[in-house]
Design an enzyme around this catalytic site. Structure first.
Site, PDB file in Angstrom:
ATOM      1  N   ARG A 105      -8.925  -9.017 -22.424  1.00 53.89           N
ATOM      2  CA  ARG A 105      -9.299 -10.097 -22.492  1.00 53.89           C
ATOM      3  C   ARG A 105     -10.892 -10.145 -22.085  1.00 53.89           C
ATOM      4  O   ARG A 105     -11.397 -11.204 -23.444  1.00 53.89           O
ATOM      5  CB  ARG A 105      -8.871 -11.534 -22.189  1.00 53.89           C
ATOM      6  CG  ARG A 105      -9.038 -12.272 -20.609  1.00 53.89           C
ATOM      7  CD  ARG A 105      -7.859 -13.096 -20.194  1.00 53.89           C
ATOM      8  NE  ARG A 105      -8.293 -13.482 -18.742  1.00 53.89           N
ATOM      9  CZ  ARG A 105      -7.948 -13.979 -17.943  1.00 53.89           C
ATOM     10  NH1 ARG A 105      -6.922 -14.584 -18.929  1.00 53.89           N
ATOM     11  NH2 ARG A 105      -7.927 -14.638 -16.354  1.00 53.89           N
ATOM     12  N   GLU A 138     -26.138  14.903  -4.451  1.00 50.65           N
ATOM     13  CA  GLU A 138     -27.941  15.035  -3.897  1.00 50.65           C
ATOM     14  C   GLU A 138     -28.289  14.321  -4.703  1.00 50.65           C
ATOM     15  O   GLU A 138     -29.711  13.652  -3.854  1.00 50.65           O
ATOM     16  CB  GLU A 138     -27.928  16.198  -4.285  1.00 50.65           C
ATOM     17  CG  GLU A 138     -28.121  17.098  -6.010  1.00 50.65           C
ATOM     18  CD  GLU A 138     -28.836  18.422  -5.537  1.00 50.65           C
ATOM     19  OE1 GLU A 138     -29.601  18.442  -5.268  1.00 50.65           O
ATOM     20  OE2 GLU A 138     -27.835  19.310  -5.878  1.00 50.65           O
ATOM     21  N   CYS A 166      -1.650   1.787  -2.734  1.00 59.15           N
ATOM     22  CA  CYS A 166      -2.409   3.302  -3.413  1.00 59.15           C
ATOM     23  C   CYS A 166      -1.350   4.156  -2.833  1.00 59.15           C
ATOM     24  O   CYS A 166      -2.313   5.189  -3.824  1.00 59.15           O
ATOM     25  CB  CYS A 166      -3.133   2.448  -1.855  1.00 59.15           C
ATOM     26  SG  CYS A 166      -3.131   0.789  -1.637  1.00 59.15           S
ATOM     27  N   TYR A 199      -8.649  -3.213 -10.839  1.00 55.03           N
ATOM     28  CA  TYR A 199      -8.417  -2.694 -10.859  1.00 55.03           C
ATOM     29  C   TYR A 199      -6.905  -1.862 -11.523  1.00 55.03           C
ATOM     30  O   TYR A 199      -7.116  -0.298 -11.997  1.00 55.03           O
ATOM     31  CB  TYR A 199      -8.390  -2.498  -8.875  1.00 55.03           C
ATOM     32  CG  TYR A 199      -9.693  -2.719  -8.496  1.00 55.03           C
ATOM     33  CD1 TYR A 199      -9.849  -3.984  -8.137  1.00 55.03           C
ATOM     34  CD2 TYR A 199      -9.742  -1.899  -7.505  1.00 55.03           C
ATOM     35  CE1 TYR A 199     -10.911  -3.836  -7.397  1.00 55.03           C
ATOM     36  CE2 TYR A 199     -10.655  -1.931  -6.505  1.00 55.03           C
ATOM     37  CZ  TYR A 199     -11.520  -3.070  -5.915  1.00 55.03           C
ATOM     38  OH  TYR A 199     -11.928  -3.392  -5.438  1.00 55.03           O
ATOM     39  N   GLU A 215      -7.076   1.747 -13.246  1.00 60.32           N
ATOM     40  CA  GLU A 215      -6.170   2.805 -12.850  1.00 60.32           C
ATOM     41  C   GLU A 215      -4.782   3.609 -13.911  1.00 60.32           C
ATOM     42  O   GLU A 215      -4.825   4.831 -14.086  1.00 60.32           O
ATOM     43  CB  GLU A 215      -6.044   2.937 -11.362  1.00 60.32           C
ATOM     44  CG  GLU A 215      -7.193   2.626 -10.325  1.00 60.32           C
ATOM     45  CD  GLU A 215      -6.892   2.221  -9.005  1.00 60.32           C
ATOM     46  OE1 GLU A 215      -7.523   3.039  -8.847  1.00 60.32           O
ATOM     47  OE2 GLU A 215      -6.052   1.344  -8.615  1.00 60.32           O
ATOM     48  N   CYS A 266       1.103  -1.372   0.145  1.00 58.53           N
ATOM     49  CA  CYS A 266      -0.193  -0.157  -0.298  1.00 58.53           C
ATOM     50  C   CYS A 266       0.825   1.145  -0.010  1.00 58.53           C
ATOM     51  O   CYS A 266       0.513   2.461  -0.513  1.00 58.53           O
ATOM     52  CB  CYS A 266      -1.045   0.249   1.075  1.00 58.53           C
ATOM     53  SG  CYS A 266      -1.683   2.088   1.193  1.00 58.53           S
ATOM     54  N   HIS A 269     -27.238  21.123  -2.202  1.00 58.62           N
ATOM     55  CA  HIS A 269     -27.259  21.548  -3.543  1.00 58.62           C
ATOM     56  C   HIS A 269     -26.443  22.467  -3.922  1.00 58.62           C
ATOM     57  O   HIS A 269     -25.985  23.888  -2.667  1.00 58.62           O
ATOM     58  CB  HIS A 269     -29.072  21.860  -3.693  1.00 58.62           C
ATOM     59  CG  HIS A 269     -29.019  22.483  -5.316  1.00 58.62           C
ATOM     60  ND1 HIS A 269     -29.392  21.433  -6.407  1.00 58.62           N
ATOM     61  CD2 HIS A 269     -29.109  23.935  -5.447  1.00 58.62           C
ATOM     62  CE1 HIS A 269     -29.351  22.424  -7.157  1.00 58.62           C
ATOM     63  NE2 HIS A 269     -29.636  24.071  -7.226  1.00 58.62           N
ATOM     64  N   LYS A 276       0.358   5.437  -5.933  1.00 52.39           N
ATOM     65  CA  LYS A 276      -0.754   5.405  -7.171  1.00 52.39           C
ATOM     66  C   LYS A 276      -1.678   7.392  -7.231  1.00 52.39           C
ATOM     67  O   LYS A 276      -1.838   7.244  -8.113  1.00 52.39           O
ATOM     68  CB  LYS A 276      -1.155   3.395  -6.922  1.00 52.39           C
ATOM     69  CG  LYS A 276      -2.991   3.800  -8.133  1.00 52.39           C
ATOM     70  CD  LYS A 276      -3.953   4.729  -7.253  1.00 52.39           C
ATOM     71  CE  LYS A 276      -4.311   4.276  -6.703  1.00 52.39           C
ATOM     72  NZ  LYS A 276      -5.237   3.010  -6.107  1.00 52.39           N
TER      73      LYS A 276
END
Ligand code: NDP
Length: 479
Positions: free
Chosen positions: A198, A467, A47, A177, A181, A42, A462, A50
Site C-alpha cells: 500500500r 571488503e 525463521c 519482512y 521474504e 521461530c 580480498h 522460512k
C-alpha cells in the site's frame, strides 16, 4: 506462602523455553505450558522453515548461474512434496529437541493452554489450577489479516508451510519482512508472484537507499511488485461465475496490473485492487503484520496492563504492573525478533532468580531480512541519523564479481552512516547475497562504538564484497 512452582512460564517458544530452562538450571522449580507445538513461531512456523525455504528457492538461480560458469546442468521442476516431507521431519526433530531441553533441565511440561487466573495462579485447559511465585508470559504473536470481503480465502505465514500444492500464481499482500521474504522464496520455487504494497516503497522503517536497492533486486529476479496498491475485495471463482464468463480478466485490469494469462477458472481467487485492477490467483498470502497473543489470556483480569495493540505492557526489566507477572518476546510488541526474545528471557532470569536486575538492551540490534537480494542492517538509517546530527554517508553500489562474471546486472549496496562529530559508525546497511552473515560481524564493531577510522584501519579481505566496508575513502554526501 508455599507455591506449586517458583516459576510458571506460559508459552514454549524461543523466549519461554530459554527462560524456563535457565531458571530451572539454576535450581528453581519451573513449569511451562504450551498449547501448540514446542519451539513456537521461530522453530515451527517462522525463521527456521522460512530459512530452509529460502535455501530451497535459491537453487533455480544457482542452476542458471552454474551454466554461466561452464557447467552442463539441466534443472527440473521443484518437487514441493519431497521438500515438504523433509521439512516436516526436520521440524519434528527440532520440536523434540526443545521438549528434551526442557525435560533435561527438570522443567515440568503441560501440553495444553494455560491462562492467568490471578497474580500467582495459572489455570490449565483441563481446569487444574497451579500456583507460582512468578509467572512469565511468553505467548508470542500471530498474523493479522485485514477485514474485507473474502479475506478468509487468503492464507498467512502460518499456513504457507503446509500447502498441499504450490500455487502457479500467487498474490502477496504487504511490504514488510514476511511479504518481501516470501515474494523471493516463491519466485525462486517457480511460482509467479505478484506483490501489492500500500505504501510508496517496501520495507518501511529501513534505510531508503537500501529499500530501493532491494525492490530493484526483487523485480530483477522476477517479483511483479506494485507499490501504492492494496487489496479491496476477493472471492472464489465458481464453475459458472457470470462475472468471469463475460470477459477475460486481463481486459479489465489497468495496464500496470494487466494479467495476460488465461482467464480465471473455477477454484481460483479473484481479487480487486484499490487501483481498480482485477486479477485471478491460485493463492493469496496476507503478510500484513502480527499482533500479540493476549486474547483470552486473563492478563487484564489479573491486573496486567494490555496496550492498544493487545500487548502486555512491561518495564525495562520485562515486569508488568503486577509485580509477580513478567512478559517477554513478541507478546510485549517491543522488537519482534527471536534473539531479542531469548535475551529478554535471560535478562528476566538474571533479574528474578540471580539477584542481578538486568534491563534488556534494545539498542543497535543487527538484523537480516532474507529477501533476495538479502539485507543486513544495524543502527540508524541515513534518514534517522541526519535528523539527529550532522553525518557523512559512505556508500558504494557495484556488480559483485560472481554475478558480473555470469553476466548478471544485479548490484550490491554497502553503506555506512558516520557521525561527523564523534566519527562513530552510526549505521551499516548491506544489500547483497550473504548480507545476514556479514551484518552479524559488522554489528560487533558498530555495537563497540567503532569509528570510521577504525573500519579503515582494518585490512581488506580480498576479493570479497564486504571488503568495500573498509575501503570507502570519500563520503558520497554529507547531511
Ligand atoms: P511487518 O510489520 O514487517 O509488515 C507488515 C506489512 O503489512 C507492512 O508492509 C504494512 O504496511 C502492511 N500492512 C499492515 N496492515 C495492512 C493492511 N490493512 N492492508 C495492507 N497492508 C497492511 O510485519 P510482518 O508480518 O512482515 O512481520 C512481523 C514481524 O516479524 C516483523 O516486524 C519482524 O520483526 C518479524 N520478522 C522478522 C524476520 C527476520 O528477522 N528476518 C522475518 C519475518 C518476520 P505499512 O508499512 O504501510 O504499515
Amino acid at each position: 506462602m508455599a507455591y506449586d512452582y517458583d516459576l510458571f512460564v506460559i508459552g514454549g517458544g524461543s523466549g519461554g523455553v530459554r527462560a524456563a530452562r535457565v531458571a530451572a538450571g539454576g535450581g528453581a522449580k519451573v513449569a511451562l505450558a504450551e498449547e501448540d507445538r514446542y519451539g513456537g513461531t521461530c522453530v515451527i512456523r517462522g525463521c527456521v522453515p522460512k530459512k530452509l525455504m529460502v535455501f530451497a528457492s535459491t537453487y533455480s538461480a544457482a542452476f542458471e548461474e552454474a551454466r554461466d560458469y561452464g557447467w552442463e546442468v539441466s534443472s527440473g521442476p521443484f518437487n514441493w512434496h519431497a521438500f515438504k516431507s523433509k521439512l516436516e521431519d526436520e521440524l519434528d526433530r527440532l520440536e523434540s529437541v526443545y521438549q528434551r531441553l526442557l525435560d533435561n533441565s527438570g522443567v515440568e511440561r503441560f501440553s495444553q493452554r494455560a491462562t492467568v487466573k490471578s497474580a500467582h495462579e495459572i489455570e490449565l485447559a483441563d481446569g487444574t489450577v497451579k500456583s507460582a511465585e512468578t509467572i512469565l508470559v511468553a505467548t508470542g504473536g500471530r498474523p493479522v489479516v485485514p477485514e474485507m470481503p473474502g479475506s478468509e480465502l487468503g492464507i498467512t505465514s502460518n499456513e504457507i508451510f503446509h500447502l498441499d500444492e504450490l500455487p502457479k500464481r500467487m498474490l502477496i499482500i504487504g511490504g514488510g519482512y514476511i511479504a518481501c521474504e516470501f515474494a523471493g522464496i516463491m519466485t525462486g520455487l517457480g511460482v509467479e508472484v505478484c506483490q501489492w504494497y500500500r505504501g510508496a516503497q517496501i520495507l518501511r522503517g529501513f534505510d531508503d537507499e537500501a529499500r530501493g536497492a532491494i525492490a530493484d533486486g526483487m523485480r530483477a529476479r522476477g517479483v511483479d511488485l506494485h507499490t501504492g496498491t492494496n487489496i479491496m475485495e476477493m472471492k472464489r471463482l465458481g464453475d459458472h461465475d457470470p462475472d468471469m464468463d463475460s470477459a477475460p480478466i486481463g481486459d479489465r485490469a489497468p495496464q500496470a496490473l494487466r494479467y495476460d494469462g488465461p482467464r480465471g477458472k473455477a477454484g481460483q481467487i479473484w481479487v480487486k485492487s484499490t487501483t481498480g485492477g482485477e486479477m485471478v490467483f491460485d493463492q493469496v498470502l496476507f503478510a500484513t503484520g502480527r499482533m500479540p497473543n493476549t486474547e483470552g489470556l486473563g492478563l487484564a483480569r489479573a491486573g496486567v496492563e494490555v496496550g492498544r495493540r493487545g500487548e502486555a505492557v512491561v518495564d525495562a526489566y520485562s515486569r508488568s504492573a503486577v509485580p509477580s507477572i513478567y512478559a517477554i518476546g513478541d507478546v510485549t510488541n517491543r522488537v519482534q525478533l527471536t534473539p531479542v526474545a531469548i535475551r529478554e528471557g535471560m535478562a528476566f532470569v538474571d533479574t528474578v532468580f540471580n539477584d542481578t536486575p538486568t534491563a534488556v538492551d534494545h539498542e543497535l540490534i543487527p538484523s537480516a531480512v532474507f529477501t533476495q537480494p538479502e539485507f543486513g542492517t544495524v543502527g540508524l538509517t541515513e534518514e534517522e541519523a541526519r535528523d539527529q546530527e550532522p553525518i557523512e554517508v559512505y556508500a558504494t553500489s557495484f556488480r559483485a564479481m560472481r554475478q558480473a562474471f555470469a553476466g548478471h546486472d544485479e548490484r550490491v549496496l554497502m553503506k555506512l552512516i558516520v557521525s561527523q562529530a564523534t566519527r562513530r559508525v552510526l549505521g551499516c546497511h548491506i544489500v547483497a547475497d550473504g548480507a545476514g552473515e556479514m551484518i552479524q560481524l559488522a554489528g560487533i564493531a558498530v555495537k563497540m562504538g567503532a569509528t570510521k577510522e577504525d573500519f579503515d584501519r582494518v585490512c581488506a579481505v580480498h576479493p570479497t564484497m564486504s571488503e568495500e566496508l573498509v575501503t570507502m575513502k570519500t563520503p558520497v554526501r554529507t547531511a
